[in-house]
Design a protein around this motif. Structure first.
Motif, PDB file in Angstrom:
ATOM      1  N   HIS A 287       0.966  -1.276  -0.068  1.00 41.44           N
ATOM      2  CA  HIS A 287       0.027   0.052   0.041  1.00 41.44           C
ATOM      3  C   HIS A 287       0.672   1.245  -0.024  1.00 41.44           C
ATOM      4  CE1 HIS A 287      -3.875  -2.153   0.697  1.00 41.44           C
ATOM      5  NE2 HIS A 287      -3.158  -2.974   1.390  1.00 41.44           N
ATOM      6  N   GLU A 288       0.294   2.348  -0.479  1.00 45.72           N
ATOM      7  CA  GLU A 288       0.928   3.703  -0.499  1.00 45.72           C
ATOM      8  C   GLU A 288      -0.135   4.636   0.397  1.00 45.72           C
ATOM      9  OE1 GLU A 288       3.594   4.914  -1.590  1.00 45.72           O
ATOM     10  OE2 GLU A 288       4.470   3.305  -2.932  1.00 45.72           O
ATOM     11  N   PRO A 289       0.786   5.722   1.037  1.00 42.91           N
ATOM     12  CA  PRO A 289      -0.510   6.391   1.564  1.00 42.91           C
ATOM     13  C   PRO A 289      -0.608   7.924   1.000  1.00 42.91           C
ATOM     14  CG  PRO A 289       2.065   6.953   2.262  1.00 42.91           C
ATOM     15  CD  PRO A 289       1.932   5.770   1.126  1.00 42.91           C
ATOM     16  N   ILE A 290      -1.650   8.552   1.402  1.00 41.01           N
ATOM     17  CA  ILE A 290      -1.720   9.878   0.874  1.00 41.01           C
ATOM     18  C   ILE A 290      -2.203  10.988   2.000  1.00 41.01           C
ATOM     19  CG2 ILE A 290      -3.138  11.280  -0.669  1.00 41.01           C
ATOM     20  CD1 ILE A 290      -4.058   9.003  -2.434  1.00 41.01           C
ATOM     21  N   ALA A 291      -1.245  11.869   2.019  1.00 42.95           N
ATOM     22  CA  ALA A 291      -1.553  12.813   3.101  1.00 42.95           C
ATOM     23  C   ALA A 291      -2.126  14.214   2.412  1.00 42.95           C
ATOM     24  CB  ALA A 291      -0.295  13.345   3.593  1.00 42.95           C
ATOM     25  N   THR A 292      -3.226  14.867   3.230  1.00 35.66           N
ATOM     26  CA  THR A 292      -3.829  16.052   2.631  1.00 35.66           C
ATOM     27  C   THR A 292      -3.500  17.124   3.706  1.00 35.66           C
ATOM     28  OG1 THR A 292      -5.445  14.626   1.301  1.00 35.66           O
ATOM     29  CG2 THR A 292      -5.680  17.083   1.541  1.00 35.66           C
ATOM     30  N   VAL A 293      -3.036  17.953   3.323  1.00 34.11           N
ATOM     31  CA  VAL A 293      -2.859  19.369   4.230  1.00 34.11           C
ATOM     32  C   VAL A 293      -3.680  20.198   3.809  1.00 34.11           C
ATOM     33  CG1 VAL A 293      -0.989  21.002   4.842  1.00 34.11           C
ATOM     34  CG2 VAL A 293      -0.277  18.643   4.199  1.00 34.11           C
ATOM     35  N   TYR A 294      -4.609  20.587   4.801  1.00 35.57           N
ATOM     36  CA  TYR A 294      -5.633  21.685   4.597  1.00 35.57           C
ATOM     37  C   TYR A 294      -5.061  22.787   5.250  1.00 35.57           C
ATOM     38  CZ  TYR A 294      -8.965  18.483   2.761  1.00 35.57           C
ATOM     39  OH  TYR A 294      -9.612  17.587   1.842  1.00 35.57           O
ATOM     40  N   LEU A 295      -4.977  23.961   4.338  1.00 36.47           N
ATOM     41  CA  LEU A 295      -4.870  25.423   4.985  1.00 36.47           C
ATOM     42  C   LEU A 295      -5.758  26.309   4.660  1.00 36.47           C
ATOM     43  CD1 LEU A 295      -1.220  25.445   3.347  1.00 36.47           C
ATOM     44  CD2 LEU A 295      -1.695  24.851   5.750  1.00 36.47           C
ATOM     45  N   ALA A 296      -6.598  26.852   5.975  1.00 41.40           N
ATOM     46  CA  ALA A 296      -7.549  27.908   5.572  1.00 41.40           C
ATOM     47  C   ALA A 296      -6.805  29.047   5.734  1.00 41.40           C
ATOM     48  CB  ALA A 296      -8.684  27.628   6.824  1.00 41.40           C
ATOM     49  N   LEU A 297      -6.643  29.887   4.646  1.00 40.03           N
ATOM     50  CA  LEU A 297      -5.648  31.074   4.641  1.00 40.03           C
ATOM     51  C   LEU A 297      -6.666  32.479   4.493  1.00 40.03           C
ATOM     52  CD1 LEU A 297      -3.234  30.056   1.897  1.00 40.03           C
ATOM     53  CD2 LEU A 297      -2.912  29.997   4.355  1.00 40.03           C
ATOM     54  N   GLY A 298      -7.900  32.010   4.564  1.00 35.91           N
ATOM     55  CA  GLY A 298      -8.865  33.108   4.790  1.00 35.91           C
ATOM     56  C   GLY A 298      -9.496  33.570   3.465  1.00 35.91           C
ATOM     57  N   ALA A 299     -10.687  34.257   3.525  1.00 33.63           N
ATOM     58  CA  ALA A 299     -11.185  34.743   2.227  1.00 33.63           C
ATOM     59  C   ALA A 299     -10.312  35.794   1.733  1.00 33.63           C
ATOM     60  CB  ALA A 299     -12.785  35.530   2.638  1.00 33.63           C
ATOM     61  N   GLY A 300     -10.442  35.908   0.546  1.00 33.58           N
ATOM     62  CA  GLY A 300      -9.629  36.690  -0.267  1.00 33.58           C
ATOM     63  C   GLY A 300      -8.123  36.212  -0.744  1.00 33.58           C
ATOM     64  N   ALA A 337       1.677   9.000  -2.374  1.00 38.21           N
ATOM     65  CA  ALA A 337       3.010   7.989  -1.869  1.00 38.21           C
ATOM     66  C   ALA A 337       3.799   8.407  -0.832  1.00 38.21           C
ATOM     67  CB  ALA A 337       3.523   7.925  -3.429  1.00 38.21           C
ATOM     68  N   HIS A 338       4.811   7.259  -0.748  1.00 35.14           N
ATOM     69  CA  HIS A 338       5.632   7.475   0.470  1.00 35.14           C
ATOM     70  C   HIS A 338       6.699   8.362   0.006  1.00 35.14           C
ATOM     71  CE1 HIS A 338       4.354   3.953   2.817  1.00 35.14           C
ATOM     72  NE2 HIS A 338       4.379   3.359   1.810  1.00 35.14           N
ATOM     73  N   GLY A 339       7.328   9.113   0.905  1.00 37.04           N
ATOM     74  CA  GLY A 339       8.459  10.188   0.827  1.00 37.04           C
ATOM     75  C   GLY A 339       8.986  10.522   2.086  1.00 37.04           C
ATOM     76  N   ALA A 340       9.840  11.548   1.839  1.00 38.89           N
ATOM     77  CA  ALA A 340      10.609  11.963   2.837  1.00 38.89           C
ATOM     78  C   ALA A 340       9.526  12.900   4.084  1.00 38.89           C
ATOM     79  CB  ALA A 340      11.557  13.249   2.462  1.00 38.89           C
ATOM     80  N   HIS A 341       8.589  13.404   3.579  1.00 39.26           N
ATOM     81  CA  HIS A 341       7.565  14.160   4.361  1.00 39.26           C
ATOM     82  C   HIS A 341       7.288  13.450   5.468  1.00 39.26           C
ATOM     83  CE1 HIS A 341       4.861  11.777   1.707  1.00 39.26           C
ATOM     84  NE2 HIS A 341       4.071  11.881   2.817  1.00 39.26           N
ATOM     85  N   GLU A 342       7.287  11.859   5.380  1.00 39.51           N
ATOM     86  CA  GLU A 342       6.695  11.011   6.426  1.00 39.51           C
ATOM     87  C   GLU A 342       7.541  11.190   7.785  1.00 39.51           C
ATOM     88  OE1 GLU A 342       4.875   7.127   4.706  1.00 39.51           O
ATOM     89  OE2 GLU A 342       6.616   7.792   3.404  1.00 39.51           O
ATOM     90  N   ARG A 378      -3.048   3.829   4.194  1.00 35.85           N
ATOM     91  CA  ARG A 378      -3.166   2.787   3.271  1.00 35.85           C
ATOM     92  C   ARG A 378      -4.276   3.412   2.191  1.00 35.85           C
ATOM     93  NH1 ARG A 378      -3.841  -2.523   6.968  1.00 35.85           N
ATOM     94  NH2 ARG A 378      -5.059  -1.214   7.928  1.00 35.85           N
ATOM     95  N   ALA A 379      -3.827   4.448   1.670  1.00 39.77           N
ATOM     96  CA  ALA A 379      -4.952   5.224   0.758  1.00 39.77           C
ATOM     97  C   ALA A 379      -5.157   4.123  -0.493  1.00 39.77           C
ATOM     98  CB  ALA A 379      -4.496   6.388   0.236  1.00 39.77           C
ATOM     99  N   THR A 380      -4.171   3.515  -1.058  1.00 38.27           N
ATOM    100  CA  THR A 380      -4.713   2.716  -2.045  1.00 38.27           C
ATOM    101  C   THR A 380      -3.498   1.633  -2.313  1.00 38.27           C
ATOM    102  OG1 THR A 380      -3.130   3.793  -3.798  1.00 38.27           O
ATOM    103  CG2 THR A 380      -5.367   4.652  -3.576  1.00 38.27           C
ATOM    104  N   PHE A 381      -3.742   0.590  -2.976  1.00 37.01           N
ATOM    105  CA  PHE A 381      -2.693  -0.416  -3.200  1.00 37.01           C
ATOM    106  C   PHE A 381      -1.464   0.347  -4.025  1.00 37.01           C
ATOM    107  CE2 PHE A 381      -5.269  -1.339  -6.674  1.00 37.01           C
ATOM    108  CZ  PHE A 381      -4.471  -1.332  -7.855  1.00 37.01           C
ATOM    109  N   ALA A 382      -0.313  -0.027  -4.032  1.00 37.34           N
ATOM    110  CA  ALA A 382       0.891   0.331  -4.641  1.00 37.34           C
ATOM    111  C   ALA A 382       0.777  -0.274  -5.986  1.00 37.34           C
ATOM    112  CB  ALA A 382       2.301   0.106  -3.961  1.00 37.34           C
TER     113      ALA A 382
END
Ligand SMILES: Cc1cc2nc3c(=O)[nH]c(=O)nc-3n(C[C@H](O)[C@H](O)[C@H](O)COP(=O)(O)OP(=O)(O)OC[C@H]3O[C@@H](n4cnc5c(N)ncnc54)[C@H](O)[C@@H]3O)c2cc1C
Length: 438
Positions: A287-300, A337-342, A378-382
């Motif tokens: 399996h491979e991961p997926i990370a989602t980073v949400y940033l609420a930067l404000g209207a505008g 996918a996997h990477g240094a960010h982990e 384990r977002a999806t199989f590799a």
């Protein structure tokens, strides 16, 4: 009159619900068991601190014909999807947009007008597409995407700005490991097909609402049942049908569809006492991961396009949720996918992605009013070459498998999940019809 057979589906993700909808459409009594209280599985809404986000930003493409058919069937409106021509926009580096022309002119003209590509880059892209077309999109067995890029002499610019991000987005597997045949299939049915097929469709509503909630409403009108918060822990096949551990009812089921993620299917199969080899095959899928980073930067705050590519990492893509029906100023930054960010903590990852956005957009951004990292480990199989993906059939008659990992020409996607669900429904109906006739 013969009794209408009752079928149980385990799992209310896109595969299980697609299967249930198709069964209900044909008058089969179906009950869906879902362990969670939320619908959608790996494509679901997450509510946190008053914000509503998805467990991961998803995109669909025009080639998702079965999912779009089921969205229409269950009452979905085209307005729920933001339809965009294929656009690869990497700020300051690349702007490639399909032209509003029939295929293949949409891409040819788009490539001609692209900003950020030298003639040798354009030539390399055409070379790879010609190489694929010449072989009918069949690549040598076992080939990885990396080797295909080398064989067709892809330039460093094309690799970095086009092929590597497209491959990791489509297959959730880096080019060094990804299966070239599956990537070729995706290119054939998107870039190599009609202009509509390569369109990008971004949900304007959350992923639970988009299909699972609509499917649940559809089931309710067709005598289908949905039991949420109801996990099934074992399946016992018997002479009169299947009994499910965790099912509050006492009637056996004529057929059962296991529509869980692959890492939950193995234990259910093993519990039958007759599927150990199949369970072991599924448990062996990487399996491979997926990370989602949400940033609420404000209207505008907004991005130059709804979806932009990011060249330097850790994130590969950023989406402007405010420009597709979501909270104004909310950005969803995706790391597949996997990477240094982990190795980073969640706070470090948020800061790293914010700094990356500032660098790549070339401007200062306000501190996020809210931020959230959602990691699906384990977002999806590799999607590697030579993977042994199972079919929908199991060694036990009347017990089926559905899900994004079922053998198909495609990687793990919403469309693969739905197609496997629909294929299971057809198999269930064929068996039920055989039983009624016999
Ligand atoms: C972060 C992320 C981003 C993605 N991005 C994209 C994208 O952009 N485009 C795309 O097409 N695809 C994308 N995908 C892939 C897509 O989400 C999956 O392929 C799809 O959702 C899989 O659906 P499924 O029905 O096969 O499995 P699941 O969604 O895993 O559904 C299985 C269900 O079974 C339930 N269950 C498990 N065990 C039991 C039990 N014992 N009893 C009862 N219920 C049980 C689970 O709770 C779950 O609801 C992404 C996936 C992730 C995680």
């Amino acid at each position: 009159m013969a009794a209408v057979p009752a079928v149980a589906v385990i799992g209310a993700g896109y595969a299980g619900l697609a299967c249930a909808v198709e069964l209900a459409r044909h008058g089969i009594h179906v009950t869906v068991f879902e362990r969670s209280h939320a619908l959608g599985g790996r494509a679901r809404v997450v509510r946190k601190d008053g914000h509503e986000v998805d467990n991961g930003q998803h995109i669909l493409i025009g080639a998702y014909t079965e999912l779009t058919r089921l969205l229409r069937l269950t009452g979905g409106s085209p307005k729920q999807l933001e339809r965009l021509p294929l656009t690869l926009h990497v700020p300051g580096k690349l702007h490639l947009k399909a032209a509003p022309l029939p295929a293949p002119l949409h891409l040819a003209v788009g490539l001609l007008l692209a900003r950020g590509l030298a003639w040798k880059d354009r030539g390399a892209m055409l070379r790879m597409m010609r190489w694929l077309k010449k072989s009918g999109f069949r690549v040598p067995p076992g080939m990885k995407v990396e080797a295909m890029l080398a064989l067709t002499n892809q330039t460093p610019t094309l690799r970095q700005l086009v092929w590597e991000p497209l491959c990791v987005a489509a297959l959730n597997t880096p080019v060094a490991e990804a299966c070239a045949q599956v990537f070729a299939n995706v290119l054939r049915d998107s870039l190599g097909a009609s202009a509509d097929a390569s369109e990008v469709l971004i949900p304007r509503i959350d992923l639970s609402e988009l299909f699972p909630v609509a499917a649940a409403r559809y089931l309710a009108t067709r005598r289908g049942r949905l039991r949420t918060g109801n996990a099934i822990s074992a399946i016992q096949p018997g002479d009169d049908g299947f009994r499910l551990e965790g099912d509050p009812g006492s009637q056996p089921w004529s057929q059962v569809v296991i529509a869980t993620a692959p890492y939950h299917a193995g234990a259910l199969l093993a519990s039958t006492g007759a599927c150990d080899r199949l369970a072991a095959q599924i448990d062996a899928l990487p399996h491979e991961p997926i990370a989602t980073v949400y940033l609420a930067l404000g209207a505008g705050q907004s991005l130059p396009e709804v979806m932009i590519g990011l060249a330097e990492g850790p994130a590969q893509w950023a989406f402007d949720r405010g420009r597709c029906g979501g909270e104004p100023g909310l950005m969803a930054c995706v790391i597949s996918a996997h990477g240094a960010h982990e190795s980073l903590s969640q706070d470090e990852l948020i800061l790293a992605v914010l700094a990356q956005l500032e660098r790549e957009l070339g401007r200062r951004l306000p501190a996020p009013q809210w931020s959230q990292v959602i990691v699906e480990k384990r977002a999806t199989f590799a999607c590697r070459p030579g993977l042994l993906r199972p079919g929908i059939r199991t060694p036990v008659a009347g017990l089926w498998l559905a899900g994004d990992y079922i053998d198909s020409p495609y990687p793990a996607t919403l469309e693969s999940a739905v197609r496997a669900g629909v294929a299971c429904a057809e198999a269930v109906r064929a068996r039920a019809d055989g039983g009624r006739k016999g």
